[in-house]
Design a protein around this motif. Structure first.
Motif, PDB file in Angstrom:
ATOM      1  N   GLU A   1      -8.389  -0.282  19.680  1.00  0.00           N
ATOM      2  CA  GLU A   1      -6.793  -0.447  19.570  1.00  0.00           C
ATOM      3  C   GLU A   1      -5.775   0.234  20.287  1.00  0.00           C
ATOM      4  O   GLU A   1      -5.585   0.745  21.153  1.00  0.00           O
ATOM      5  CB  GLU A   1      -6.403  -1.393  18.710  1.00  0.00           C
ATOM      6  CG  GLU A   1      -7.245  -2.752  18.652  1.00  0.00           C
ATOM      7  CD  GLU A   1      -5.862  -3.637  17.795  1.00  0.00           C
ATOM      8  OE1 GLU A   1      -4.982  -3.512  17.695  1.00  0.00           O
ATOM      9  OE2 GLU A   1      -7.086  -3.945  16.564  1.00  0.00           O
ATOM     10  N   ARG A   2      -6.096   1.520  19.346  1.00  0.00           N
ATOM     11  CA  ARG A   2      -5.108   3.222  19.396  1.00  0.00           C
ATOM     12  C   ARG A   2      -5.968   3.709  20.410  1.00  0.00           C
ATOM     13  O   ARG A   2      -5.725   3.925  21.380  1.00  0.00           O
ATOM     14  CB  ARG A   2      -5.557   3.901  18.187  1.00  0.00           C
ATOM     15  CG  ARG A   2      -4.314   3.160  16.621  1.00  0.00           C
ATOM     16  CD  ARG A   2      -5.520   4.024  15.431  1.00  0.00           C
ATOM     17  NE  ARG A   2      -4.740   5.568  15.571  1.00  0.00           N
ATOM     18  CZ  ARG A   2      -5.085   6.456  15.293  1.00  0.00           C
ATOM     19  NH1 ARG A   2      -6.579   6.008  14.435  1.00  0.00           N
ATOM     20  NH2 ARG A   2      -4.834   7.530  15.048  1.00  0.00           N
TER      21      ARG A   2
ATOM     22  N   GLU B   1      -4.303   1.605  23.879  1.00  0.00           N
ATOM     23  CA  GLU B   1      -2.836   2.612  23.954  1.00  0.00           C
ATOM     24  C   GLU B   1      -2.577   4.061  24.756  1.00  0.00           C
ATOM     25  O   GLU B   1      -2.105   4.679  24.912  1.00  0.00           O
ATOM     26  CB  GLU B   1      -2.507   2.435  22.871  1.00  0.00           C
ATOM     27  CG  GLU B   1      -1.972   1.472  22.538  1.00  0.00           C
ATOM     28  CD  GLU B   1      -1.190   0.232  23.783  1.00  0.00           C
ATOM     29  OE1 GLU B   1       0.109   0.951  23.994  1.00  0.00           O
ATOM     30  OE2 GLU B   1      -1.540  -0.590  23.268  1.00  0.00           O
TER      31      GLU B   1
ATOM     32  N   VAL C   1      -4.302  -7.182  22.580  1.00  0.00           N
ATOM     33  CA  VAL C   1      -5.102  -5.914  23.139  1.00  0.00           C
ATOM     34  C   VAL C   1      -4.876  -6.181  24.714  1.00  0.00           C
ATOM     35  O   VAL C   1      -4.284  -5.384  25.047  1.00  0.00           O
ATOM     36  CB  VAL C   1      -6.763  -5.474  23.031  1.00  0.00           C
ATOM     37  CG1 VAL C   1      -7.044  -4.318  24.529  1.00  0.00           C
ATOM     38  CG2 VAL C   1      -6.864  -4.834  21.890  1.00  0.00           C
TER      39      VAL C   1
ATOM     40  N   ARG D   1      -3.584   3.800  27.969  1.00  0.00           N
ATOM     41  CA  ARG D   1      -2.557   3.572  28.863  1.00  0.00           C
ATOM     42  C   ARG D   1      -1.428   4.602  29.081  1.00  0.00           C
ATOM     43  O   ARG D   1      -0.298   4.680  29.952  1.00  0.00           O
ATOM     44  CB  ARG D   1      -2.363   2.300  28.207  1.00  0.00           C
ATOM     45  CG  ARG D   1      -2.813   0.980  28.258  1.00  0.00           C
ATOM     46  CD  ARG D   1      -2.937   0.132  27.751  1.00  0.00           C
ATOM     47  NE  ARG D   1      -3.289  -1.478  28.122  1.00  0.00           N
ATOM     48  CZ  ARG D   1      -3.396  -2.568  26.394  1.00  0.00           C
ATOM     49  NH1 ARG D   1      -2.980  -2.803  26.099  1.00  0.00           N
ATOM     50  NH2 ARG D   1      -4.289  -3.595  27.936  1.00  0.00           N
ATOM     51  N   GLY D   2      -1.561   5.221  27.653  1.00  0.00           N
ATOM     52  CA  GLY D   2      -0.138   6.255  27.820  1.00  0.00           C
ATOM     53  C   GLY D   2      -0.543   7.009  29.184  1.00  0.00           C
ATOM     54  O   GLY D   2       0.816   8.187  29.135  1.00  0.00           O
TER      55      GLY D   2
END
Length: 700
Positions: free
Chosen positions: A566-567, A570, A606, A573-574
């Motif tokens: 999950e991290r 992210e 997610v 995406r960042g």
């Protein structure tokens, strides 16, 4: 040269009208061979008539017939009984009122049942004193009013019309017919000949006119496709709005080798394999993933029908044996994926010839049989020698064959170029290298090996784009370029050990996307996920898409958990602004089996909302046509395709607090959906994820 087989109509002025599915708009040179279909009804008096396409289309469906002498008499007037019979044959709608016994329609009258049905469906009514007047010629205006009322037309997205702007004789339309004629115009039911702006509302409707109007009513109902005609009155353009959302590549790998995912075991029946394909593609859809990479060439053999290489033994246990009963797994994978708006990327291993400890017999035309000198043993595996021209040619030709014959969205090569090194064992290509030197080659062994790989990558990039410009070409390399790049990173050097040079591929613009396998955690400094991802984004001068490879198979170990992935998503995406535009997960089984709650986590946290794949610069970007006839039918939102061949999906947006939010992405076969009251936008999505403007409609 592309060969098309379709139906066509030639009009009186010599215009040929034909449907050309899956052909891009533009100018073409055409060689035409016309055959008269033997099954088409022969009406000699409609050849070249303006209404011929409509008449023949209805006749093929058994809705209309000619006269005993074989003629159709398209200019003869239609009476009310005949009109009711055509409505009954063409338009099945639920009853909205009870039947009535008309005084002048005996129960034995040939059209009595049709008249009753047309009445109960709300299409046609009688006169005072319960008369129907079945033999009375029906004026064109009454025919249009009947169709508009019976269809209960709802087109809230299409503006109101001023009839005077459409018809020169609008002033002669009776007052009772004004609103129905407006609706008929907005629904494309009105067909005027010879002058499209001359309605002639009070003249008797002819058999040709009624055929055209009935056919258009069937188009509105979604029963048939469009027929082009210059005499159909074009309705006003619907209200549209430009829409967009946060796009993201969401992929997963499906390996074939060792029966890791598909097929799950060797020797499955055709029905079992097909059920497994549907199960996997359903799961991909339900996870809101939008792409899959299926391994179709695991070791010089194939998951599809090929004259160049044998069927893979991972299907049946016997190399060269096709499925029985026969089907083409690759073709089915593509069809099932596209039906669910999932991009299909064909995954190739370019050089592996045979994996360790296999007991099956290798058969022609496997390269190890037809060119045995091009295959070498390295450790327990057999590998094609990448320096031999026969290997280079075969790798490229096999991949291009798939590009040309199958409707794939992408081609992907994995990380196995020269094999991962075995300590103390050199790859046995000394003879090939010596032959290169004897022919005047001056590159060092390492540079020569890299050049062998580079030549394949460059050739594939060039030839794929020449064959089909829309097909995406990507490579999924090992996640570390070289130790120390960036500083502090340690591990295997793909540049020095696998002879792969992704920095060059990115700099030359050979790949449309790169999917580096960052199979490490976020925190360890020697192979840090965010540090490595930044290196890849920093070394991408042509702006290729970066879809990070994540190894969810690590969840088989207690040292990894779902939160790590999950991290990682992210973090990706960042960095979307640096072209990190999504993730590909290895492999599908952890999702199918819900390892450590992976599936629930992705569905609930997610990938909560759907997303289209990112748009790719350099690929065809023409917007598809907007959906046709967006309307509300019995409380449902409905629409049609303007050009079926260009539709991959439909995107459905909803207006929320003044903003357009993506509500759903619907399969190409969907034409109707139930939604709560609100304002919506429906857009067409083509194979590359390009959206049309959305047609705005309000559901009350």
């Amino acid at each position: 040269m592309k060969t098309l087989k379709t139906t066509a109509t030639v009009t009186a002025d010599g215009m040929l009208i034909a449907k050309t599915p899956n052909v891009s708009p533009g100018g073409y040179q055409a060689v035409i061979a016309l055959d008269s279909p033997s099954s088409a009804p022969l009406f000699p008096d409609i050849q070249g008539h303006w209404a011929q396409p409509f008449i023949e289309a209805l006749a093929r469906q058994g809705i209309i017939t000619g006269f005993p002498d074989g003629t159709f008499r398209p200019n003869q007037a239609v009476n009310r009984a005949q009109f009711a019979a055509l409505i009954q044959a063409a338009l099945r709608r639920p009853a909205v009122r009870p039947g009535i016994q008309f005084r002048d329609v005996a129960g034995t009258f040939w059209a009595a049942q049709a008249i009753n049905n047309a009445y109960t469906m709300g299409f046609i009514s009688g006169f005072p004193n319960q008369e129907f007047r079945p033999h009375l010629e029906i004026p064109k205006v009454q025919a249009l009013v009947a169709l508009a009322n019976g269809l209960r037309i709802e087109l809230p997205h299409i503006p109101d019309v001023n009839l005077a702007d459409y018809y020169l004789d609008a002033a002669t339309i009776p007052a009772y017919a004004i609103e129905p004629i407006k609706n008929a115009t907005r629904a494309s039911l009105v067909v005027n000949h010879p002058n499209v702006k001359q309605l002639n509302p009070n003249q008797p409707a002819t058999r040709g006119e009624v055929a055209a109007m009935i056919y258009q009513a069937m188009v509105y109902s979604g029963q048939v496709g469009d027929i082009f005609s210059n005499f159909i009155v074009s309705p006003p353009q619907p209200a549209t709005v430009a829409v967009s959302h946060q796009r993201e590549f969401r992929g997963v790998w499906v390996p074939v080798i060792w029966n890791r995912t598909f097929p799950s075991k060797r020797g499955m029946s055709t029905a079992e394999q097909q059920a497994e394909i549907r199960k996997i593609t359903d799961a991909i859809r339900d996870l809101k993933l939008n792409a899959v990479c299926v391994q179709i060439r695991p070791e010089g053999d194939t998951l599809y029908a090929s004259g160049r290489e044998p069927w893979t033994a991972w299907l049946s246990g016997v190399q060269g044996q096709p499925p029985h009963p026969f089907y083409d797994p690759l073709e089915m994978w593509i069809q099932e994926c596209h039906a669910r708006n999932i991009e299909f990327h064909a995954w190739f291993n370019p050089y592996r010839a045979r994996s360790a400890n296999q007991t099956y017999t290798t058969v022609p035309p496997h390269i190890g049989v037809v060119h045995p000198g091009s295959v070498v043993r390295y450790g327990n595996d057999e590998w094609m020698d990448p320096g031999q021209q026969v290997v280079i040619d075969r790798t490229c030709e096999v991949i291009l064959d798939v590009v040309r014959r199958y409707d794939v969205d992408g081609i992907q090569i994995d990380d196995y170029f020269y094999p991962y090194p075995i300590q103390g064992v050199s790859f046995p290509d000394q003879e090939t290298y010596q032959a290169y030197q004897q022919q005047g080659g001056t590159l060092s062994l390492a540079n020569w090996r890299r050049d062998n790989v580079n030549r394949v990558v460059e050739r594939l990039a060039r030839e794929i784009r020449q064959a089909k410009a829309h097909v995406k070409f990507g490579i999924s390399p090992f996640g570390i370029y070289r130790p120390g790049e960036p500083e502090g990173i340690r591990g295997l050097s793909q540049f020095d050990d696998l002879y792969a040079d992704p920095k060059k591929w990115l700099a030359e613009g050979w790949v449309d996307y790169i999917a580096p396998q960052l199979y490490w955690k976020i925190d360890p400094p020697a192979q840090s996920y965010p540090v490595l991802l930044k290196w890849w984004t920093d070394n991408n001068p042509r702006g290729a898409h970066i879809y990070v490879g994540n190894n969810v198979a690590r969840l088989s170990s207690n040292t990894w958990d779902v939160n790590e992935f999950e991290r990682q998503v992210e973090i990706t995406r960042g960095m979307a602004g640096q072209r990190a535009l999504g993730n590909i997960f290895y492999y599908m089984n952890p999702f199918l089996e819900n390892w450590q709650g992976l599936t629930e986590a992705f569905k609930s946290r997610v990938y909560v909302k759907p997303a289209l794949v990112p748009l790719m610069a350099g690929k065809p970007s023409q917007r598809p046509m907007i959906p046709a006839r967006v309307r509300v039918v019995n409380g449902q939102l409905a629409w049609d395709a303007t050009n079926v061949g260009e539709v991959r999906a439909w995107s459905l947006y909803q207006q929320v607090s003044g903003r357009w939010e993506l509500r759903d992405i619907l399969p190409s076969g969907t034409r109707r959906v139930t939604v709560p009251a609100g304002t919506y936008g429906v857009a067409t999505v083509n194979r590359l994820g390009v959206e049309s403007e959305a047609v705005v409609v309000t559901v009350r």
